[in-house]
Structures are given as C-alpha cells and as structure tokens.
Design a protein around this motif. Structure first.
Motif, PDB file in Angstrom:
ATOM      1  N   ASP A 135     -25.401 -19.838  30.536  1.00  0.00           N
ATOM      2  CA  ASP A 135     -25.567 -21.061  29.748  1.00  0.00           C
ATOM      3  C   ASP A 135     -24.628 -21.013  28.541  1.00  0.00           C
ATOM      4  O   ASP A 135     -24.576 -20.005  27.833  1.00  0.00           O
ATOM      5  N   VAL A 136     -23.878 -22.087  28.300  1.00  0.00           N
ATOM      6  CA  VAL A 136     -22.955 -22.159  27.172  1.00  0.00           C
ATOM      7  C   VAL A 136     -23.669 -22.802  25.994  1.00  0.00           C
ATOM      8  O   VAL A 136     -24.210 -23.900  26.113  1.00  0.00           O
ATOM      9  N   VAL A 137     -23.699 -22.106  24.848  1.00  0.00           N
ATOM     10  CA  VAL A 137     -24.400 -22.613  23.661  1.00  0.00           C
ATOM     11  C   VAL A 137     -23.518 -22.459  22.432  1.00  0.00           C
ATOM     12  O   VAL A 137     -22.711 -21.540  22.345  1.00  0.00           O
ATOM     13  N   ARG A 138     -23.693 -23.394  21.496  1.00  0.00           N
ATOM     14  CA  ARG A 138     -23.048 -23.281  20.181  1.00  0.00           C
ATOM     15  C   ARG A 138     -24.102 -22.804  19.184  1.00  0.00           C
ATOM     16  O   ARG A 138     -25.153 -23.438  19.033  1.00  0.00           O
ATOM     17  N   ILE A 139     -23.837 -21.693  18.510  1.00  0.00           N
ATOM     18  CA  ILE A 139     -24.798 -21.110  17.581  1.00  0.00           C
ATOM     19  C   ILE A 139     -24.911 -21.978  16.333  1.00  0.00           C
ATOM     20  O   ILE A 139     -23.921 -22.284  15.680  1.00  0.00           O
ATOM     21  N   GLN A 140     -26.152 -22.378  16.009  1.00  0.00           N
ATOM     22  CA  GLN A 140     -26.403 -23.209  14.833  1.00  0.00           C
ATOM     23  C   GLN A 140     -26.964 -22.418  13.665  1.00  0.00           C
ATOM     24  O   GLN A 140     -26.697 -22.732  12.511  1.00  0.00           O
ATOM     25  N   LYS A 148     -30.768 -19.832  16.818  1.00  0.00           N
ATOM     26  CA  LYS A 148     -30.912 -21.152  17.431  1.00  0.00           C
ATOM     27  C   LYS A 148     -29.547 -21.652  17.862  1.00  0.00           C
ATOM     28  O   LYS A 148     -28.570 -21.549  17.116  1.00  0.00           O
ATOM     29  N   GLY A 149     -29.477 -22.169  19.092  1.00  0.00           N
ATOM     30  CA  GLY A 149     -28.223 -22.684  19.619  1.00  0.00           C
ATOM     31  C   GLY A 149     -28.427 -24.033  20.285  1.00  0.00           C
ATOM     32  O   GLY A 149     -29.558 -24.435  20.587  1.00  0.00           O
ATOM     33  N   LEU A 150     -27.322 -24.717  20.517  1.00  0.00           N
ATOM     34  CA  LEU A 150     -27.339 -26.024  21.185  1.00  0.00           C
ATOM     35  C   LEU A 150     -26.482 -25.919  22.432  1.00  0.00           C
ATOM     36  O   LEU A 150     -25.314 -25.525  22.351  1.00  0.00           O
ATOM     37  N   ASN A 151     -27.076 -26.227  23.610  1.00  0.00           N
ATOM     38  CA  ASN A 151     -26.290 -26.126  24.837  1.00  0.00           C
ATOM     39  C   ASN A 151     -25.525 -27.421  25.094  1.00  0.00           C
ATOM     40  O   ASN A 151     -25.613 -28.379  24.338  1.00  0.00           O
ATOM     41  N   THR A 152     -24.786 -27.450  26.178  1.00  0.00           N
ATOM     42  CA  THR A 152     -23.913 -28.596  26.461  1.00  0.00           C
ATOM     43  C   THR A 152     -24.688 -29.858  26.822  1.00  0.00           C
ATOM     44  O   THR A 152     -24.111 -30.944  26.865  1.00  0.00           O
ATOM     45  N   SER A 156     -31.792 -27.855  22.207  1.00  0.00           N
ATOM     46  CA  SER A 156     -31.882 -26.678  21.339  1.00  0.00           C
ATOM     47  C   SER A 156     -32.496 -25.511  22.101  1.00  0.00           C
ATOM     48  O   SER A 156     -33.498 -25.678  22.808  1.00  0.00           O
ATOM     49  N   ILE A 157     -31.901 -24.345  21.947  1.00  0.00           N
ATOM     50  CA  ILE A 157     -32.375 -23.145  22.625  1.00  0.00           C
ATOM     51  C   ILE A 157     -32.662 -22.073  21.582  1.00  0.00           C
ATOM     52  O   ILE A 157     -31.814 -21.782  20.729  1.00  0.00           O
ATOM     53  N   ILE A 158     -33.863 -21.494  21.624  1.00  0.00           N
ATOM     54  CA  ILE A 158     -34.230 -20.392  20.750  1.00  0.00           C
ATOM     55  C   ILE A 158     -33.916 -19.089  21.481  1.00  0.00           C
ATOM     56  O   ILE A 158     -34.451 -18.834  22.562  1.00  0.00           O
ATOM     57  N   ILE A 159     -33.044 -18.270  20.901  1.00  0.00           N
ATOM     58  CA  ILE A 159     -32.560 -17.068  21.571  1.00  0.00           C
ATOM     59  C   ILE A 159     -33.050 -15.832  20.809  1.00  0.00           C
ATOM     60  O   ILE A 159     -32.732 -15.674  19.622  1.00  0.00           O
TER      61      ILE A 159
END
Length: 284
Positions: A135-140, A148-152, A156-159
């Motif tokens: 999964d590609v995510v941008r770290i916020q 916390k990141g945002l995928n394409t 929002s994804i909690i990692i």
C-alpha cells in the motif's frame, strides 16, 4: 497581603503526609503554563529556521516531537514533586509492577521505542511517500506509538511504528523529491522501431508532471511471443499520484499510436495439426 498568604496556605485536600493547598494548585498551573510557553517558543524557533531553509519540514517536526516529550516528562515530574510524591521512590516502589505491565504491553512498548527511533533517526519524515505491505501512503504525522498516513484512495491509515522499523519499507522520496518510473508497452512486429521510441519519449514528456527531458528515455527491451517490447522511463515529482500520471501518458501513447498506424498486439496462439490428427477430424 496577609489575607492572600492565608488564602494560598488554605488546605484543600489532606493526603496523610501530603497536603494539597491553594498554592500547590497555583504552582501546578504555573508549571503547566511555563511548559506550554516553552514549547510554543521552541516550535516558533524551529519553524523560523525551517522558513530560512536551515531545516526541512520533516526534520523540524521530528526535533520538536522529541523536545516536546522530554519537556513534558520533566513537567510531570515537577508536578508530582509539588504534590508531594517522590518520583524516585515511586519508580523504585513500582519496579515489579512496571515489569508486569511491560510484559503485558510488550507490543505497545515496542511501538513506542520504534517511534523514538523514527523521530531521532529521521529515516522517515513528514510527507515521505512509503510503500508498506503493498500500500502506498503519504506520511502525515509521526507519533510516539503510531504514525498516520494517507493512501492513494484518500483513506487515513494508522500505522504502528514497529511495522515501519521492523519490516521492509520502500521510501519513494527518501533520496530525492523526484523518482524514476517506467511504462511497458508492446507493438506488432514490423513496426518502425525508431518511430516507436520517438513517440514514447514525446508522449511521456508531454505530461506536465514529467521533468528532465534529457532523462526521459525509451528502450527496446525484448522480442516477445507476439510483440516488440518497449519501456519508456521518466522522472516525476508527483510520486504519490504516479498511477494517474501513468494513465495519462498511456492515453497519449495510445492516441499517437493510432495516428501513426502502430498497433498494440493481443496475445496470439498458433495451432499446428499433424496429418493424422487432420484425418481424424475429417472422419468425425
């Protein structure tokens, strides 16, 4: 003045050897306000350095988070001392309890330690584009336990931080803000190879998100079963939305191929029948 002194010494709660008076609450409030003021001044100083290009956003964020945790630990220790709780005695007396809690919360502590490593090592920064478990995510944000990141898909994804530090993670934006990508395409045998290469390079560079014209390159990479196989390689800063960029370039390629009568073949299978098999088919 005497009235104020009596008011400050007024006992509110009696906890055996520790008595909470009005001035105790005032002291706690002062410690809290001073802590907030110090953090505000540090944050302002870090962001002013960032504006002057001495620190990037990720470095400023990581440094502020580390300082913030340290200052709050000191502040909590001072507050406990003000109340009358001896921090050193408290830690020594609860050592066995802390061991039990540590065993029960082993994964949580692992995430916390991983968070400290991420913030201090700065191998991962804010706005970095990572590939985690496909999964590609941008770290916020990077917290002490989770990031916390945002995928394409803008979800929002909690990692958990341990997932980043213990697993193989691809950081697309670690070395540079632009990354090299490729698109694979095949054309029918008999097509003009030089023309195909020219079209592929022009199609890629026509996209506004593609930089470095001289580094945009198309290659003939192989002879497939039913096609001549090409690759077009290009650099783009739009790492997070690269699939949209690739889709746009493919549309341009398809349009230019149609204009120049270059066909993209579909898989073909030749069936050869032996003479005996042909006679059987005729009889049937």
């Amino acid at each position: 003045m005497e009235t104020l002194k009596k008011f400050l010494e007024l006992e509110l709660i009696n906890l055996g050897e520790s008595n909470i008076r009005v001035y105790t609450l005032v002291t706690i409030l002062i410690i809290f306000l001073i802590t907030k003021l110090i953090l505000w001044l540090i944050k302002k100083a870090l962001f002013s350095k960032r504006k002057s290009k001495k620190l990037d956003k990720g470095s400023a964020y990581a440094l502020f988070q580390i300082i913030r945790y340290i200052i709050w630990i000191i502040a909590v220790g001072l507050i406990l001392e003000t109340i009358g709780v001896k921090v050193t005695v408290l830690i020594a007396g609860s050592a066995a309890l802390l061991v039990g809690i540590g065993l029960g919360l082993q994964q949580t502590f692992n995430d916390v330690i991983s968070g400290i490593i991420l913030l201090s090592e700065q191998s991962i920064k804010i706005d970095d584009v990572l590939e985690i478990d496909g999964d590609v995510v941008r770290i916020q944000s990077i917290g002490l336990r989770t990031s916390k990141g945002l995928n394409t898909n803008d979800i929002s994804i909690i990692i958990p931080n341990s997932l980043i530090t213990t697993n193989k993670v691809i950081n697309w934006s670690h070395q540079t803000k632009k990354t090299r990508f490729r698109i694979d395409v095949g054309v029918t045998y008999g097509s003009d190879v030089d023309l195909v290469i020219k079209i592929l390079e022009e199609s890629a560079f026509e996209h506004p998100d593609i930089s470095d014209r001289e580094l945009t390159e198309a290659r003939l990479v192989g002879f497939g079963n039913s096609s001549l196989d090409f690759q077009v390689l290009f650099f783009s800063k739009n790492i997070f939305r690269i699939n949209k960029v690739k889709s746009d370039i493919r549309r341009i390629i398809s349009q230019k191929f149609a204009e120049n009568k270059i066909a993209i073949p579909f898989p073909q299978l030749d069936l050869h029948l032996k003479s005996n098999d042909a006679e059987i088919l005729k009889k049937s």
